[in-house]
Design an enzyme around this catalytic site. Structure first.
Site, short mmCIF file in Angstrom:
data_model
loop_
_atom_site.label_atom_id
_atom_site.label_comp_id
_atom_site.label_asym_id
_atom_site.label_seq_id
_atom_site.Cartn_x
_atom_site.Cartn_y
_atom_site.Cartn_z
N SER A 130 -1.98 -0.72 4.61
CA SER A 130 -3.30 -0.18 4.24
C SER A 130 -4.37 -1.00 4.96
O SER A 130 -4.13 -2.17 5.32
CB SER A 130 -3.49 -0.31 2.73
OG SER A 130 -4.84 -0.15 2.36
N TYR A 143 -3.23 -5.28 -4.95
CA TYR A 143 -2.83 -4.22 -4.02
C TYR A 143 -2.95 -4.70 -2.58
O TYR A 143 -2.04 -4.53 -1.77
CB TYR A 143 -3.69 -2.99 -4.27
CG TYR A 143 -3.45 -1.87 -3.29
CD1 TYR A 143 -2.27 -1.14 -3.33
CD2 TYR A 143 -4.40 -1.55 -2.32
CE1 TYR A 143 -2.03 -0.13 -2.41
CE2 TYR A 143 -4.17 -0.54 -1.41
CZ TYR A 143 -2.98 0.17 -1.46
OH TYR A 143 -2.75 1.16 -0.55
C1 8X3 Z 1 -6.01 2.40 0.24
C2 8X3 Z 1 -7.11 2.35 1.20
O1 8X3 Z 1 -9.60 2.55 1.64
O2 8X3 Z 1 -8.70 3.90 -0.17
O3 8X3 Z 1 -4.81 2.05 0.84
O4 8X3 Z 1 -8.90 1.49 -0.46
S1 8X3 Z 1 -8.65 2.59 0.51
#
Ligand code: 8X3
Length: 245
Positions: A130, A143
């Site tokens: 991510s 996360y």
């Molecule tokens: C999630 C990315 O930008 O929605 O993995 O936080 S974001």
């Protein structure tokens, strides 16, 4: 016929990947926790899709499942989620530890167990990280920490697999409108809708197309990491706290 093993196919990016790869003539073995959704996907995709009910946080079962697989050309480590974006000092610990079990421990267990298989086929591994792996934000430390692990695990694994022909890629998306934010917000569809409203976010299909592109590049070419955002998402500045004198 090439075979992909994709985790978390019952929604979002995983489901879009299953459809994309089956649509391109691959055989897909897809895992998920939700039986009904797996069944529906199997009905839709036909004989080239094999559903496997699997909870990625159940490490021993993950290992057992991976040991029994036929030769795999591609592993897509997609399964994962985020817990509520509360600052850690206000957050419940149990959901965070459960998320680490799925996003980190399950991914490592599956990858480790499948490596001999992937080395034999000179296959590829695509891990879903991510933008949170590189850019911290409030309420995201667990996360983001898990996704930073996935990114660095991916890059380190490239070193370990040097000379085997196995390709490894970290895919790092920003805002993709899937069930991600509904799950993060405890099932609150309205807050998810508000989060993506007016953003024109990326879609699960956007990411599935990118993953398919990476997986079908010539075998001498390795994309190490690939960061994606919708045009309407970028970065904010540093937060600075000035206590009153
Ligand atoms: C999630 C990315 O930008 O929605 O993995 O936080 S974001």
């Amino acid at each position: 016929m090439k075979t992909a093993f994709i985790t978390g196919v019952t929604a979002g990016i995983g489901e879009a990947c299953a459809k994309r790869f089956v649509g391109d003539g691959w055989r897909v073995i897809g895992t998920g926790r939700r039986t009904e959704r797996l069944k529906a996907l199997a009905e839709e995709l036909g004989e080239n899709f094999t559903p496997v009910e699997l909870d990625m946080s159940a490490t021993a079962v993950v290992i057992e499942t991976a040991r029994d697989l036929p030769p795999i050309d591609l592993l897509v480590n997609n399964a994962g989620y985020a817990t509520k974006a509360d600052p850690l000092q206000d957050a419940d610990l149990d959901p965070i530890l459960g998320m680490i079990d799925t996003n980190v421990k399950g991914l490592v267990a599956l990858t480790r167990t499948l490596l001999p298989n992937l080395i034999l086929t000179k296959g590829a591994i695509i891990n879903l990280s991510s933008v949170a792996a590189s850019y911290p934000y409030r309420g995201g430390c667990n996360y983001a920490g898990a996704k930073a692990f996935v990114r660095q695990f991916t890059l380190g694994l490239r070193c370990d697999l040097q000379g085997t022909g196995v390709r490894v890629t970290s895919i790092e998306p920003g805002m993709v409108e899937t069930e991600f934010t509904v799950v993060r917000n405890g099932g609150d569809q309205a807050s998810s809708d508000a989060f993506y409203a007016g953003v024109d976010p990326m879609t699960a299909e956007d990411i599935a197309s990118t993953i398919h592109w990476v997986a079908t590049l010539p075998p001498h070419l390795n994309i190490n990491s690939l960061e994606l955002m919708p045009v309407n998402q970028s970065w904010a500045g540093f937060a600075i706290h000035r206590p009153e004198a």
